[in-house]
Design a protein around this motif. Sequence first.
Motif, PDB file in Angstrom:
ATOM      1  N   VAL A   1     134.216 -20.012  63.726  1.00 38.89           N
ATOM      2  CA  VAL A   1     133.719 -19.227  62.763  1.00 38.89           C
ATOM      3  C   VAL A   1     132.288 -18.787  62.902  1.00 38.89           C
ATOM      4  CG1 VAL A   1     133.039 -19.245  60.140  1.00 38.89           C
ATOM      5  CG2 VAL A   1     135.171 -20.072  60.700  1.00 38.89           C
ATOM      6  N   ILE A   2     131.483 -19.785  63.639  1.00 36.67           N
ATOM      7  CA  ILE A   2     130.106 -19.569  63.975  1.00 36.67           C
ATOM      8  C   ILE A   2     130.156 -18.504  65.037  1.00 36.67           C
ATOM      9  CG2 ILE A   2     128.044 -20.562  64.979  1.00 36.67           C
ATOM     10  CD1 ILE A   2     128.834 -22.986  63.226  1.00 36.67           C
ATOM     11  N   ALA A   3     130.992 -18.727  66.127  1.00 30.52           N
ATOM     12  CA  ALA A   3     130.953 -17.682  67.140  1.00 30.52           C
ATOM     13  C   ALA A   3     131.248 -16.417  66.809  1.00 30.52           C
ATOM     14  CB  ALA A   3     131.886 -18.338  68.253  1.00 30.52           C
ATOM     15  N   LYS A   4     132.219 -16.126  66.134  1.00 32.68           N
ATOM     16  CA  LYS A   4     132.562 -14.876  65.779  1.00 32.68           C
ATOM     17  C   LYS A   4     131.597 -14.247  64.363  1.00 32.68           C
ATOM     18  CE  LYS A   4     136.181 -14.406  67.925  1.00 32.68           C
ATOM     19  NZ  LYS A   4     136.670 -13.526  69.129  1.00 32.68           N
ATOM     20  N   ASN A   5     130.851 -15.322  64.077  1.00 34.13           N
ATOM     21  CA  ASN A   5     129.951 -14.813  62.734  1.00 34.13           C
ATOM     22  C   ASN A   5     130.536 -14.232  61.706  1.00 34.13           C
ATOM     23  OD1 ASN A   5     127.442 -14.385  61.756  1.00 34.13           O
ATOM     24  ND2 ASN A   5     126.979 -12.507  62.532  1.00 34.13           N
ATOM     25  N   ILE A   6     131.419 -15.192  61.170  1.00 32.72           N
ATOM     26  CA  ILE A   6     132.478 -14.459  60.251  1.00 32.72           C
ATOM     27  C   ILE A   6     131.625 -14.986  58.663  1.00 32.72           C
ATOM     28  CG2 ILE A   6     134.734 -14.891  59.095  1.00 32.72           C
ATOM     29  CD1 ILE A   6     135.778 -15.116  61.886  1.00 32.72           C
ATOM     30  N   THR A   7     131.809 -14.250  57.706  1.00 33.46           N
ATOM     31  CA  THR A   7     131.148 -14.451  56.623  1.00 33.46           C
ATOM     32  C   THR A   7     132.000 -14.068  55.553  1.00 33.46           C
ATOM     33  OG1 THR A   7     130.124 -12.463  56.431  1.00 33.46           O
ATOM     34  CG2 THR A   7     128.709 -14.433  57.191  1.00 33.46           C
ATOM     35  N   SER A   8     131.888 -14.591  54.241  1.00 28.77           N
ATOM     36  CA  SER A   8     132.674 -14.250  53.097  1.00 28.77           C
ATOM     37  C   SER A   8     131.891 -14.357  51.781  1.00 28.77           C
ATOM     38  CB  SER A   8     133.815 -15.073  53.109  1.00 28.77           C
ATOM     39  OG  SER A   8     134.655 -14.618  51.703  1.00 28.77           O
ATOM     40  N   PRO A   9     131.854 -13.388  50.735  1.00 26.92           N
ATOM     41  CA  PRO A   9     130.924 -13.565  49.789  1.00 26.92           C
ATOM     42  C   PRO A   9     131.714 -14.444  48.805  1.00 26.92           C
ATOM     43  CG  PRO A   9     132.132 -11.368  49.588  1.00 26.92           C
ATOM     44  CD  PRO A   9     132.342 -12.094  51.035  1.00 26.92           C
ATOM     45  N   LYS A  10     132.931 -14.960  49.033  1.00 31.28           N
ATOM     46  CA  LYS A  10     133.473 -15.983  48.061  1.00 31.28           C
ATOM     47  C   LYS A  10     132.976 -17.305  48.501  1.00 31.28           C
ATOM     48  CE  LYS A  10     137.852 -16.106  47.580  1.00 31.28           C
ATOM     49  NZ  LYS A  10     139.434 -16.278  47.678  1.00 31.28           N
ATOM     50  N   TYR A  11     132.470 -17.552  49.510  1.00 31.49           N
ATOM     51  CA  TYR A  11     131.879 -18.835  50.190  1.00 31.49           C
ATOM     52  C   TYR A  11     130.489 -19.008  50.200  1.00 31.49           C
ATOM     53  CZ  TYR A  11     137.011 -19.609  50.365  1.00 31.49           C
ATOM     54  OH  TYR A  11     138.300 -19.336  50.262  1.00 31.49           O
ATOM     55  N   ASP A  12     129.983 -20.011  49.909  1.00 33.90           N
ATOM     56  CA  ASP A  12     128.367 -19.926  50.090  1.00 33.90           C
ATOM     57  C   ASP A  12     128.024 -20.401  51.115  1.00 33.90           C
ATOM     58  OD1 ASP A  12     129.226 -22.502  49.433  1.00 33.90           O
ATOM     59  OD2 ASP A  12     127.689 -23.126  47.859  1.00 33.90           O
ATOM     60  N   SER A  13     128.701 -21.099  51.974  1.00 34.02           N
ATOM     61  CA  SER A  13     128.181 -21.703  53.458  1.00 34.02           C
ATOM     62  C   SER A  13     129.271 -21.243  54.366  1.00 34.02           C
ATOM     63  CB  SER A  13     128.011 -23.252  53.338  1.00 34.02           C
ATOM     64  OG  SER A  13     129.222 -23.818  53.061  1.00 34.02           O
ATOM     65  N   THR A  14     128.938 -21.602  55.802  1.00 31.48           N
ATOM     66  CA  THR A  14     129.831 -21.389  56.725  1.00 31.48           C
ATOM     67  C   THR A  14     130.812 -22.487  56.741  1.00 31.48           C
ATOM     68  OG1 THR A  14     128.069 -20.335  58.092  1.00 31.48           O
ATOM     69  CG2 THR A  14     129.959 -21.396  59.313  1.00 31.48           C
ATOM     70  N   TYR A  15     130.415 -23.828  56.347  1.00 30.17           N
ATOM     71  CA  TYR A  15     131.243 -24.913  56.124  1.00 30.17           C
ATOM     72  C   TYR A  15     132.374 -24.880  55.268  1.00 30.17           C
ATOM     73  CZ  TYR A  15     127.622 -27.124  59.032  1.00 30.17           C
ATOM     74  OH  TYR A  15     126.818 -27.525  60.132  1.00 30.17           O
ATOM     75  N   ALA A  16     131.983 -24.168  54.068  1.00 28.37           N
ATOM     76  CA  ALA A  16     133.104 -23.918  53.303  1.00 28.37           C
ATOM     77  C   ALA A  16     134.083 -22.881  53.674  1.00 28.37           C
ATOM     78  CB  ALA A  16     132.496 -23.358  51.720  1.00 28.37           C
ATOM     79  N   LEU A  17     133.590 -22.001  54.306  1.00 35.07           N
ATOM     80  CA  LEU A  17     134.599 -21.037  54.670  1.00 35.07           C
ATOM     81  C   LEU A  17     135.609 -21.500  55.665  1.00 35.07           C
ATOM     82  CD1 LEU A  17     135.870 -18.164  55.052  1.00 35.07           C
ATOM     83  CD2 LEU A  17     133.927 -17.505  56.656  1.00 35.07           C
ATOM     84  N   ALA A  18     135.055 -22.404  56.671  1.00 33.44           N
ATOM     85  CA  ALA A  18     135.610 -23.030  57.822  1.00 33.44           C
ATOM     86  C   ALA A  18     136.779 -24.080  57.075  1.00 33.44           C
ATOM     87  CB  ALA A  18     134.632 -23.862  58.669  1.00 33.44           C
ATOM     88  N   SER A  19     136.417 -24.736  56.036  1.00 36.70           N
ATOM     89  CA  SER A  19     137.142 -25.787  55.352  1.00 36.70           C
ATOM     90  C   SER A  19     138.517 -24.843  54.637  1.00 36.70           C
ATOM     91  CB  SER A  19     136.221 -26.498  54.178  1.00 36.70           C
ATOM     92  OG  SER A  19     137.056 -27.121  53.442  1.00 36.70           O
ATOM     93  N   ALA A  20     138.092 -23.598  53.806  1.00 40.96           N
ATOM     94  CA  ALA A  20     139.286 -22.807  53.489  1.00 40.96           C
ATOM     95  C   ALA A  20     140.041 -22.396  54.372  1.00 40.96           C
ATOM     96  CB  ALA A  20     138.426 -21.922  52.609  1.00 40.96           C
ATOM     97  N   ILE A  21     139.651 -21.945  55.360  1.00 40.41           N
ATOM     98  CA  ILE A  21     140.537 -21.622  56.728  1.00 40.41           C
ATOM     99  C   ILE A  21     141.348 -22.574  57.322  1.00 40.41           C
ATOM    100  CG2 ILE A  21     140.844 -21.077  59.278  1.00 40.41           C
ATOM    101  CD1 ILE A  21     138.008 -19.077  58.633  1.00 40.41           C
ATOM    102  N   GLN A  22     140.675 -24.050  57.328  1.00 40.38           N
ATOM    103  CA  GLN A  22     141.519 -25.260  57.560  1.00 40.38           C
ATOM    104  C   GLN A  22     142.703 -25.506  56.654  1.00 40.38           C
ATOM    105  OE1 GLN A  22     139.519 -29.032  57.039  1.00 40.38           O
ATOM    106  NE2 GLN A  22     140.342 -29.764  58.768  1.00 40.38           N
TER     107      GLN A  22
END
Length: 87
Positions: free
Chosen positions: A24-45
């Motif tokens: 997620v960090i390497a691809k610079n993926i963001t989402s307005p649904k999640y407030d942090s990179t960790y939350a987005l990675a957790s949702a993907i997991q």
Amino acid sequence: SVRGSIPYPEPSGLPPFDPILTWVIAKNITSPKYDSTYALASAIQRTIGEQGTFAHPFIRPAWRNARGKRNIVRLNRQAMRRAVRRF
């Protein structure tokens, strides 16, 4: 589980978090649904754990074509020529 998917074979049912976070960090993926990179990675997991992953067989269909091997060799040569010209 989604039909045709392969569940992740982990005892917890979830894939490891660190590789997903790194991706997620390497691809610079963001989402307005999640407030942090960790939350987005957790949702993907969680999604991978619930739905599994799908194979992406890109070489087999091309290889089985009547001219598959020739086409692949030709495309690789073209890609190498373009890459070498850049240097």
